[in-house]
Design an enzyme around this catalytic site. Structure first.
Site, PDB file in Angstrom:
ATOM      1  N   ARG A  51      11.115   3.838  12.610  1.00 15.28           N
ATOM      2  CA  ARG A  51      11.735   2.636  12.036  1.00 15.28           C
ATOM      3  C   ARG A  51      10.725   1.549  11.691  1.00 15.28           C
ATOM      4  O   ARG A  51      10.998   0.684  10.867  1.00 15.28           O
ATOM      5  CB  ARG A  51      12.809   2.052  12.965  1.00 15.28           C
ATOM      6  CG  ARG A  51      13.687   1.037  12.214  1.00 15.28           C
ATOM      7  CD  ARG A  51      14.628   0.243  13.104  1.00 15.28           C
ATOM      8  NE  ARG A  51      13.974  -0.813  13.823  1.00 15.28           N
ATOM      9  CZ  ARG A  51      13.822  -0.884  15.137  1.00 15.28           C
ATOM     10  NH1 ARG A  51      14.289   0.058  15.919  1.00 15.28           N
ATOM     11  NH2 ARG A  51      13.200  -1.889  15.698  1.00 15.28           N
ATOM     12  N   TYR A 105      19.023  -6.635 -12.814  1.00 22.79           N
ATOM     13  CA  TYR A 105      19.878  -5.520 -12.383  1.00 22.79           C
ATOM     14  C   TYR A 105      21.107  -6.082 -11.652  1.00 22.79           C
ATOM     15  O   TYR A 105      20.995  -7.064 -10.896  1.00 22.79           O
ATOM     16  CB  TYR A 105      19.039  -4.640 -11.457  1.00 22.79           C
ATOM     17  CG  TYR A 105      19.785  -3.530 -10.775  1.00 22.79           C
ATOM     18  CD1 TYR A 105      20.276  -2.452 -11.495  1.00 22.79           C
ATOM     19  CD2 TYR A 105      19.991  -3.547  -9.400  1.00 22.79           C
ATOM     20  CE1 TYR A 105      20.954  -1.427 -10.865  1.00 22.79           C
ATOM     21  CE2 TYR A 105      20.662  -2.522  -8.761  1.00 22.79           C
ATOM     22  CZ  TYR A 105      21.143  -1.461  -9.504  1.00 22.79           C
ATOM     23  OH  TYR A 105      21.811  -0.456  -8.886  1.00 22.79           O
ATOM     24  N   ASP A 183      10.386  -7.053  -9.953  1.00 27.66           N
ATOM     25  CA  ASP A 183      11.005  -5.728  -9.932  1.00 27.66           C
ATOM     26  C   ASP A 183      10.481  -4.976 -11.149  1.00 27.66           C
ATOM     27  O   ASP A 183      10.812  -5.306 -12.281  1.00 27.66           O
ATOM     28  CB  ASP A 183      12.538  -5.882 -10.008  1.00 27.66           C
ATOM     29  CG  ASP A 183      13.278  -4.538  -9.983  1.00 27.66           C
ATOM     30  OD1 ASP A 183      12.631  -3.493 -10.209  1.00 27.66           O
ATOM     31  OD2 ASP A 183      14.508  -4.549  -9.763  1.00 27.66           O
ATOM     32  N   LYS A 208      14.300   5.916  -8.805  1.00 24.87           N
ATOM     33  CA  LYS A 208      14.182   6.131 -10.247  1.00 24.87           C
ATOM     34  C   LYS A 208      12.893   6.896 -10.572  1.00 24.87           C
ATOM     35  O   LYS A 208      12.745   8.006 -10.116  1.00 24.87           O
ATOM     36  CB  LYS A 208      14.274   4.782 -10.958  1.00 24.87           C
ATOM     37  CG  LYS A 208      15.374   3.846 -10.400  1.00 24.87           C
ATOM     38  CD  LYS A 208      16.769   4.335 -10.692  1.00 24.87           C
ATOM     39  CE  LYS A 208      17.865   3.561  -9.962  1.00 24.87           C
ATOM     40  NZ  LYS A 208      17.859   2.112 -10.132  1.00 24.87           N
TER      41      LYS A 208
HETATM   42  C1  LIG Z   1      18.408   1.024  -9.421  1.00 26.69           C
HETATM   43  C2  LIG Z   1      17.727  -0.284  -9.458  1.00 26.69           C
HETATM   44  C3  LIG Z   1      17.653  -1.089  -8.323  1.00 26.69           C
HETATM   45  C4  LIG Z   1      18.312  -0.705  -7.019  1.00 26.69           C
HETATM   46  O1  LIG Z   1      17.739   0.465  -6.520  1.00 26.69           O
HETATM   47  P1  LIG Z   1      18.512   1.481  -5.515  1.00 26.69           P
HETATM   48  O2  LIG Z   1      17.463   2.468  -5.204  1.00 26.69           O
HETATM   49  O3  LIG Z   1      19.687   2.013  -6.238  1.00 26.69           O
HETATM   50  O4  LIG Z   1      18.918   0.660  -4.336  1.00 26.69           O
HETATM   51  C5  LIG Z   1      16.970  -2.289  -8.416  1.00 26.69           C
HETATM   52  N1  LIG Z   1      16.413  -2.694  -9.579  1.00 26.69           N
HETATM   53  C6  LIG Z   1      16.481  -1.951 -10.699  1.00 26.69           C
HETATM   54  C7  LIG Z   1      15.850  -2.457 -11.948  1.00 26.69           C
HETATM   55  C8  LIG Z   1      17.140  -0.725 -10.679  1.00 26.69           C
HETATM   56  O5  LIG Z   1      17.227   0.005 -11.791  1.00 26.69           O
END
Ligand SMILES: *Cc1c(COP(=O)(O)O)cnc(C)c1O
Length: 402
Positions: A51, A105, A183, A208
């Site tokens: 953890r 997002y 992000d 992703k």
């Molecule tokens: C999918 C996504 C997230 C969230 O990610 P998860 O792995 O689904 O929690 C955050 N920012 C962007 C731009 C995303 O495409």
């Protein structure tokens, strides 16, 4: 590996964070399916516990991400949203304020607007439409508050692929001693590295492109050592740890990141160009096209423009749904960054909770489809779109427009 900062993207993706080459040792990091690890008897020495994000699988991925992003430090967590939440909580505490761009997002908006206030923090959003240069400096500066503790951007932004002027945010952030958090899920470190522009933290939904196979949920935060140490504190306290098998899958995915991105980039450009000439298509949004509002910045900053292509159909949402139903190769599912192509309508997925007029202000018009192209062959993807869009051409404008 020696002097990894000088190696190319693909070499880093394969080798950074790799294990020492002792005879008989596994070439690939084994899965350390263990919650805890033997300790040193010396009081106060470092403790390894899954953890804490200190499982050897976590450390291998963190090292690879540091090399790819050019970061001092990195932490692996259980999802992209966990990465976002922990990155913000590392910078802001109760009584603090987050200033963010508006194009975000949906899950990030949810966190900012629903969860931060419940924790005694506030968030506000800049007006829609990425300003650039002095205008962007002014937009950030005038929206700053005395209690602002972090600036948040998403580059490129989901789903319109706007590219905010990160340099402006960094100028304003450093003038006021505020960390800039980015992000960069849609870019991956192969296409764009925000830390090289002066950002303090970058985070990814590793679900992703980084994982790349739509088979795991994961997140990564990387950046300045002292901030990442604070992210790690939050991970230890809140506990959204990624399990060892998930981290192992992430490491496996990362090894092919650079070659996958090359194909995503190629497919994105080929499909975007083809769509731009199609009579059923009103608009194509892809930063690699000169028609994209942020094309010049994207061309200067990005190594490639990724696999996400957005389009707006003349026939509105009904035409978008009809087209999605006719697709054979492309699957109708949320998410992006996997080897297979997925198609979604942000109106019904990531931006479901955003009111319609706000969606339109963000550029999510009626008839908006988001293609998250995989690594299939571009001509097969175009062939699928061709057959799915063809019937729209023969519909009368009255039938097509609700
Ligand atoms: C999918 C996504 C997230 C969230 O990610 P998860 O792995 O689904 O929690 C955050 N920012 C962007 C731009 C995303 O495409």
């Amino acid at each position: 590996m020696p002097d990894s900062a000088r190696a190319g993207d693909s070499t880093l993706a394969v080798h950074a964070g790799a294990r020492s080459a002792e005879p008989g040792a596994a070439v690939v990091t084994p899965i350390y399916q263990s919650a805890t690890f033997f300790m040193d008897y010396a009081p106060g020495s470092a403790v390894s516990y899954t953890r804490y994000g200190t499982n050897p699988n976590h450390l291998a991925v963190a090292e690879k991400m540091c090399a790819l992003e050019g970061a001092e430090s990195a932490v692996v967590v259980a999802s992209g949203n966990a990465a976002c939440a922990l990155a913000l909580l590392a910078c802001v505490r109760a009584g603090g304020h987050v200033l963010a761009q508006r194009e975000l997002y949906g899950g990030t908006l949810r966190l900012l607007q629903r969860e931060l206030p419940a924790l005694g923090m506030e968030a506000s959003l800049l007006p829609a439409g990425a300003a650039a240069g002095a205008e962007a400096d002014a937009a950030w500066s005038t929206a700053l508050r005395p209690d602002t503790r972090a600036l948040l951007l998403e580059v490129p932004a989901n789903p319109t692929l706007r590219i905010a002027d990160l340099d402006a945010a960094v100028r304003v952030g450093s003038a006021h001693g505020l960390p800039v958090v980015v992000d960069a899920t849609f870019a991956s470190p192969i296409n764009f590295r925000p830390l090289e522009h002066g950002a303090d933290l970058v985070f990814h939904s590793a679900t992703k492109y980084l994982g790349g196979h739509s088979d795991l949920s994961a997140g990564v935060v990387a950046g300045r050592r002292e901030l990442v140490a604070e992210v790690l504190e939050k991970l230890v306290s809140f506990g959204p740890v990624l399990d060892p098998h998930g981290v192992w899958l992430l490491e496996r995915g990362l090894r092919t990141l650079a070659v996958r991105m090359r194909q995503h980039n190629e497919n994105g450009l080929a499909v975007a160009r083809w769509l731009e000439g199609h009579a059923a298509v009103a608009r194509v949004l892809y930063p690699g096209l000169p028609s994209h509002p942020d094309h010049a910045r994207a061309a200067r900053w990005f190594g490639g423009h990724g696999g996400v292509v957005a389009l707006v159909l003349h026939g509105g949402d009904e035409a978008a749904l009809r087209c999605a139903r006719r697709l054979r190769l492309m699957a109708y599912a949320p998410s992006l960054g996997g080897v297979e192509t997925l198609v979604s309508m942000p109106r019904y997925t990531s931006h479901q909770a955003v009111p319609l007029d706000e969606q339109r202000a963000l550029g999510i018009d009626d008839g908006f489809l988001r293609l998250a192209l995989g690594i299939e062959d571009a001509r097969d993807l175009i062939g699928d779109l061709e057959q799915a869009l063809a019937p729209e051409l023969t519909r009368s404008p009255h039938a097509a427009r609700p």
